[in-house]
Design a protein around this motif. Structure first.
Motif, PDB file in Angstrom:
ATOM      1  N   PRO A  14       5.292  -0.009 -11.145  1.00 53.52           N
ATOM      2  CA  PRO A  14       5.661   0.563  -9.874  1.00 53.52           C
ATOM      3  C   PRO A  14       5.135   1.965  -9.783  1.00 53.52           C
ATOM      4  CG  PRO A  14       7.461  -1.026 -10.642  1.00 53.52           C
ATOM      5  CD  PRO A  14       6.197  -1.084 -11.804  1.00 53.52           C
ATOM      6  N   ALA A  15       5.349   2.637 -10.969  1.00 57.37           N
ATOM      7  CA  ALA A  15       4.962   4.100 -11.110  1.00 57.37           C
ATOM      8  C   ALA A  15       3.505   4.298 -10.801  1.00 57.37           C
ATOM      9  CB  ALA A  15       5.536   4.886 -12.222  1.00 57.37           C
ATOM     10  N   GLY A  16       2.671   3.296 -11.310  1.00 58.70           N
ATOM     11  CA  GLY A  16       1.123   3.509 -11.289  1.00 58.70           C
ATOM     12  C   GLY A  16       0.723   3.001  -9.856  1.00 58.70           C
ATOM     13  N   ASP A  24       7.390  -9.802 -19.920  1.00 57.83           N
ATOM     14  CA  ASP A  24       6.259  -8.962 -18.978  1.00 57.83           C
ATOM     15  C   ASP A  24       6.535  -9.344 -17.569  1.00 57.83           C
ATOM     16  OD1 ASP A  24       5.690  -7.904 -21.289  1.00 57.83           O
ATOM     17  OD2 ASP A  24       3.719  -9.301 -21.415  1.00 57.83           O
ATOM     18  N   VAL A  25       5.887  -8.596 -16.621  1.00 61.16           N
ATOM     19  CA  VAL A  25       6.215  -8.876 -15.152  1.00 61.16           C
ATOM     20  C   VAL A  25       4.782  -9.101 -14.597  1.00 61.16           C
ATOM     21  CG1 VAL A  25       6.497  -7.606 -13.128  1.00 61.16           C
ATOM     22  CG2 VAL A  25       8.094  -7.144 -15.099  1.00 61.16           C
ATOM     23  N   ASP A  26       4.326 -10.122 -13.909  1.00 62.10           N
ATOM     24  CA  ASP A  26       3.208 -10.363 -13.425  1.00 62.10           C
ATOM     25  C   ASP A  26       2.878  -9.768 -12.086  1.00 62.10           C
ATOM     26  OD1 ASP A  26       0.786 -11.488 -13.552  1.00 62.10           O
ATOM     27  OD2 ASP A  26       1.283 -13.472 -12.367  1.00 62.10           O
ATOM     28  N   ALA A  71       2.515   3.785  -7.038  1.00 57.36           N
ATOM     29  CA  ALA A  71       2.758   4.961  -6.252  1.00 57.36           C
ATOM     30  C   ALA A  71       1.952   5.896  -6.538  1.00 57.36           C
ATOM     31  CB  ALA A  71       4.401   5.481  -6.876  1.00 57.36           C
ATOM     32  N   MET A  72       1.429   6.094  -7.817  1.00 55.24           N
ATOM     33  CA  MET A  72       0.256   7.129  -8.053  1.00 55.24           C
ATOM     34  C   MET A  72      -0.809   6.831  -7.348  1.00 55.24           C
ATOM     35  SD  MET A  72      -0.345  10.108  -9.605  1.00 55.24           S
ATOM     36  CE  MET A  72       1.037  10.191 -10.425  1.00 55.24           C
ATOM     37  N   ILE A  73      -1.259   5.362  -7.402  1.00 57.97           N
ATOM     38  CA  ILE A  73      -2.377   5.233  -6.688  1.00 57.97           C
ATOM     39  C   ILE A  73      -2.345   5.548  -5.279  1.00 57.97           C
ATOM     40  CG2 ILE A  73      -3.844   3.100  -5.801  1.00 57.97           C
ATOM     41  CD1 ILE A  73      -3.194   1.707  -8.392  1.00 57.97           C
ATOM     42  N   LEU A  74      -1.226   5.226  -4.559  1.00 62.39           N
ATOM     43  CA  LEU A  74      -1.084   5.865  -3.173  1.00 62.39           C
ATOM     44  C   LEU A  74      -1.276   7.306  -2.867  1.00 62.39           C
ATOM     45  CD1 LEU A  74       1.515   3.512  -1.845  1.00 62.39           C
ATOM     46  CD2 LEU A  74      -0.991   2.943  -1.562  1.00 62.39           C
ATOM     47  N   PHE A  75      -0.543   8.184  -3.933  1.00 59.94           N
ATOM     48  CA  PHE A  75      -0.570   9.558  -3.710  1.00 59.94           C
ATOM     49  C   PHE A  75      -2.106  10.303  -4.007  1.00 59.94           C
ATOM     50  CE2 PHE A  75       4.085   9.467  -5.266  1.00 59.94           C
ATOM     51  CZ  PHE A  75       4.484   9.577  -4.088  1.00 59.94           C
ATOM     52  N   MET A  76      -2.686   9.525  -4.947  1.00 68.06           N
ATOM     53  CA  MET A  76      -4.042  10.021  -5.223  1.00 68.06           C
ATOM     54  C   MET A  76      -4.805   9.522  -4.237  1.00 68.06           C
ATOM     55  SD  MET A  76      -4.633   9.725  -9.478  1.00 68.06           S
ATOM     56  CE  MET A  76      -4.749   7.974  -9.475  1.00 68.06           C
ATOM     57  N   MET A  77      -4.884   8.281  -3.603  1.00 62.44           N
ATOM     58  CA  MET A  77      -5.676   8.069  -2.400  1.00 62.44           C
ATOM     59  C   MET A  77      -5.308   9.142  -1.362  1.00 62.44           C
ATOM     60  SD  MET A  77      -5.789   4.013  -2.742  1.00 62.44           S
ATOM     61  CE  MET A  77      -6.879   3.701  -1.466  1.00 62.44           C
ATOM     62  N   GLY A  94      -7.905  -3.412  -0.753  1.00 61.47           N
ATOM     63  CA  GLY A  94      -6.488  -3.662  -1.029  1.00 61.47           C
ATOM     64  C   GLY A  94      -5.738  -4.305  -0.038  1.00 61.47           C
ATOM     65  N   PHE A  95      -6.434  -4.811   1.065  1.00 60.22           N
ATOM     66  CA  PHE A  95      -5.916  -5.892   1.931  1.00 60.22           C
ATOM     67  C   PHE A  95      -6.668  -7.419   1.683  1.00 60.22           C
ATOM     68  CE2 PHE A  95      -4.801  -2.038   4.121  1.00 60.22           C
ATOM     69  CZ  PHE A  95      -3.314  -2.347   4.222  1.00 60.22           C
ATOM     70  N   ILE A  96      -7.890  -7.300   1.191  1.00 61.35           N
ATOM     71  CA  ILE A  96      -8.718  -8.547   1.217  1.00 61.35           C
ATOM     72  C   ILE A  96      -9.029  -8.923  -0.262  1.00 61.35           C
ATOM     73  CG2 ILE A  96      -9.508  -8.369   3.633  1.00 61.35           C
ATOM     74  CD1 ILE A  96     -12.143  -7.707   2.583  1.00 61.35           C
ATOM     75  N   GLY A  97      -8.943  -8.106  -1.089  1.00 62.87           N
ATOM     76  CA  GLY A  97      -9.561  -8.426  -2.173  1.00 62.87           C
ATOM     77  C   GLY A  97      -8.789  -9.241  -3.275  1.00 62.87           C
ATOM     78  N   THR A  98      -9.126  -9.284  -4.346  1.00 60.24           N
ATOM     79  CA  THR A  98      -8.526 -10.215  -5.482  1.00 60.24           C
ATOM     80  C   THR A  98      -7.221  -9.903  -5.626  1.00 60.24           C
ATOM     81  OG1 THR A  98      -9.174  -8.702  -7.432  1.00 60.24           O
ATOM     82  CG2 THR A  98     -10.712 -10.386  -6.728  1.00 60.24           C
ATOM     83  N   PRO A  99      -6.254 -10.706  -6.256  1.00 62.75           N
ATOM     84  CA  PRO A  99      -4.776 -10.743  -6.272  1.00 62.75           C
ATOM     85  C   PRO A  99      -4.100  -9.468  -6.819  1.00 62.75           C
ATOM     86  CG  PRO A  99      -5.385 -12.846  -6.904  1.00 62.75           C
ATOM     87  CD  PRO A  99      -6.757 -12.289  -6.639  1.00 62.75           C
ATOM     88  N   TYR A 100      -4.882  -8.703  -7.956  1.00 58.12           N
ATOM     89  CA  TYR A 100      -4.518  -7.600  -8.513  1.00 58.12           C
ATOM     90  C   TYR A 100      -4.900  -6.500  -7.905  1.00 58.12           C
ATOM     91  CZ  TYR A 100      -2.056 -10.224 -12.446  1.00 58.12           C
ATOM     92  OH  TYR A 100      -1.439 -11.088 -13.280  1.00 58.12           O
ATOM     93  N   ALA A 101      -5.935  -6.510  -6.937  1.00 57.00           N
ATOM     94  CA  ALA A 101      -6.245  -5.470  -6.202  1.00 57.00           C
ATOM     95  C   ALA A 101      -5.535  -5.005  -4.824  1.00 57.00           C
ATOM     96  CB  ALA A 101      -7.940  -5.742  -5.816  1.00 57.00           C
ATOM     97  N   ARG A 102      -4.768  -6.202  -4.561  1.00 54.28           N
ATOM     98  CA  ARG A 102      -4.277  -5.980  -3.269  1.00 54.28           C
ATOM     99  C   ARG A 102      -2.880  -5.195  -3.294  1.00 54.28           C
ATOM    100  NH1 ARG A 102      -4.700 -12.697  -1.550  1.00 54.28           N
ATOM    101  NH2 ARG A 102      -6.843 -12.534  -1.370  1.00 54.28           N
ATOM    102  N   PHE A 103      -2.783  -4.365  -2.228  1.00 54.60           N
ATOM    103  CA  PHE A 103      -1.556  -3.700  -2.312  1.00 54.60           C
ATOM    104  C   PHE A 103      -0.297  -4.322  -2.259  1.00 54.60           C
ATOM    105  CE2 PHE A 103      -4.633  -1.015   0.406  1.00 54.60           C
ATOM    106  CZ  PHE A 103      -4.968   0.167  -0.535  1.00 54.60           C
ATOM    107  N   SER A 104      -0.244  -5.427  -1.844  1.00 58.92           N
ATOM    108  CA  SER A 104       1.041  -6.112  -1.868  1.00 58.92           C
ATOM    109  C   SER A 104       1.294  -6.699  -3.261  1.00 58.92           C
ATOM    110  CB  SER A 104       0.838  -7.580  -1.289  1.00 58.92           C
ATOM    111  OG  SER A 104      -0.542  -8.277  -1.563  1.00 58.92           O
ATOM    112  N   GLN A 105       0.445  -6.496  -4.113  1.00 59.68           N
ATOM    113  CA  GLN A 105       0.730  -6.919  -5.755  1.00 59.68           C
ATOM    114  C   GLN A 105       1.485  -5.581  -6.235  1.00 59.68           C
ATOM    115  OE1 GLN A 105      -0.429  -5.968  -8.914  1.00 59.68           O
ATOM    116  NE2 GLN A 105       1.047  -7.357  -9.770  1.00 59.68           N
ATOM    117  N   PHE A 106       1.150  -4.345  -5.915  1.00 58.96           N
ATOM    118  CA  PHE A 106       1.443  -3.165  -6.764  1.00 58.96           C
ATOM    119  C   PHE A 106       2.231  -2.126  -5.892  1.00 58.96           C
ATOM    120  CE2 PHE A 106      -2.935  -2.355  -5.759  1.00 58.96           C
ATOM    121  CZ  PHE A 106      -2.861  -1.009  -5.234  1.00 58.96           C
TER     122      PHE A 106
END
Length: 184
Positions: free
Chosen positions: A99-101, A182-184, A103-109, A60-72
């Motif tokens: 944005p809801a997805g 659409d939002v990138d 947040a859900m990733i953070l809650f599930m992690m 989430g910190f060093i991965g590809t752009p859509y994998a990074r926490f800063s993206q989602f």
């Protein structure tokens, strides 16, 4: 069919994100189904879940752009605004996680981490046989199941609303290209 529907799909989620996602689904399922029946398998699945979460945190910190926490990962204000838009049927399609997805990733992690941690603590001398820790572990596991159900419901809703197979996207890593609005 509009032009956006005919655009060649592009890669959003990299192979490591896809592998971790489905391995987490498997390890959590095995851990849940083996509880109170196969202790060694249950412990192994919980350990696998913890290891997968650790790798995903790093990615989430060093991965590809859509994998990074800063993206989602978005602020609570943005998440609530998005949920209000969902309630009115006016939410924008997001190329990565909405944005809801996010947040859900953070809650599930967090729930997976808490479940694995409390499970491991139950194997230590300090917490072996301690009933409140067992209850906490069970509460975390059942809370995780609730979050998983909400996650699946969100995926189905977004797939329906945006006419997009998000489950398929999480298998192949590709989504259709962004269209106006659409939002990138």
């Amino acid at each position: 069919m509009d032009k956006a529907d005919t655009t060649w799909p592009f890669c959003v989620w990299d192979p490591l994100v896809l592998l971790i996602h489905w391995c987490l689904a498997l390890s959590v399922s095995v851990a849940y189904r083996s509880a109170n029946q196969w202790e060694d398998l249950h412990a192994w699945a919980g350990g696998a879940t913890a290891a997968l979460i650790a790798v995903r945190l790093a990615w989430g910190f060093i991965g590809t752009p859509y994998a990074r926490f800063s993206q989602f990962v978005r602020s609570p204000t943005i998440v609530l605004a998005y949920l209000r838009a969902v309630a009115t049927g006016s939410e924008a399609r997001h190329i990565g996680h909405n944005p809801a997805g996010g947040a859900m990733i953070l809650f599930m992690m967090a729930a997976m981490t808490a479940t694995a941690l409390t499970g491991w603590l139950l194997t230590t001398d300090q917490f072996w046989g301690v009933s409140w820790m067992q209850h906490l572990h069970n509460w975390c596991a059942h809370g995780l199941l609730l979050l998983i159900g909400m996650h699946v419901a969100g995926v189905l809703l977004a797939s329906f609303r945006h006419r997009e197979n998000l489950m398929g996207s999480m298998i192949v890593g590709r989504k259709r290209a962004a269209a106006p609005g659409d939002v990138d």
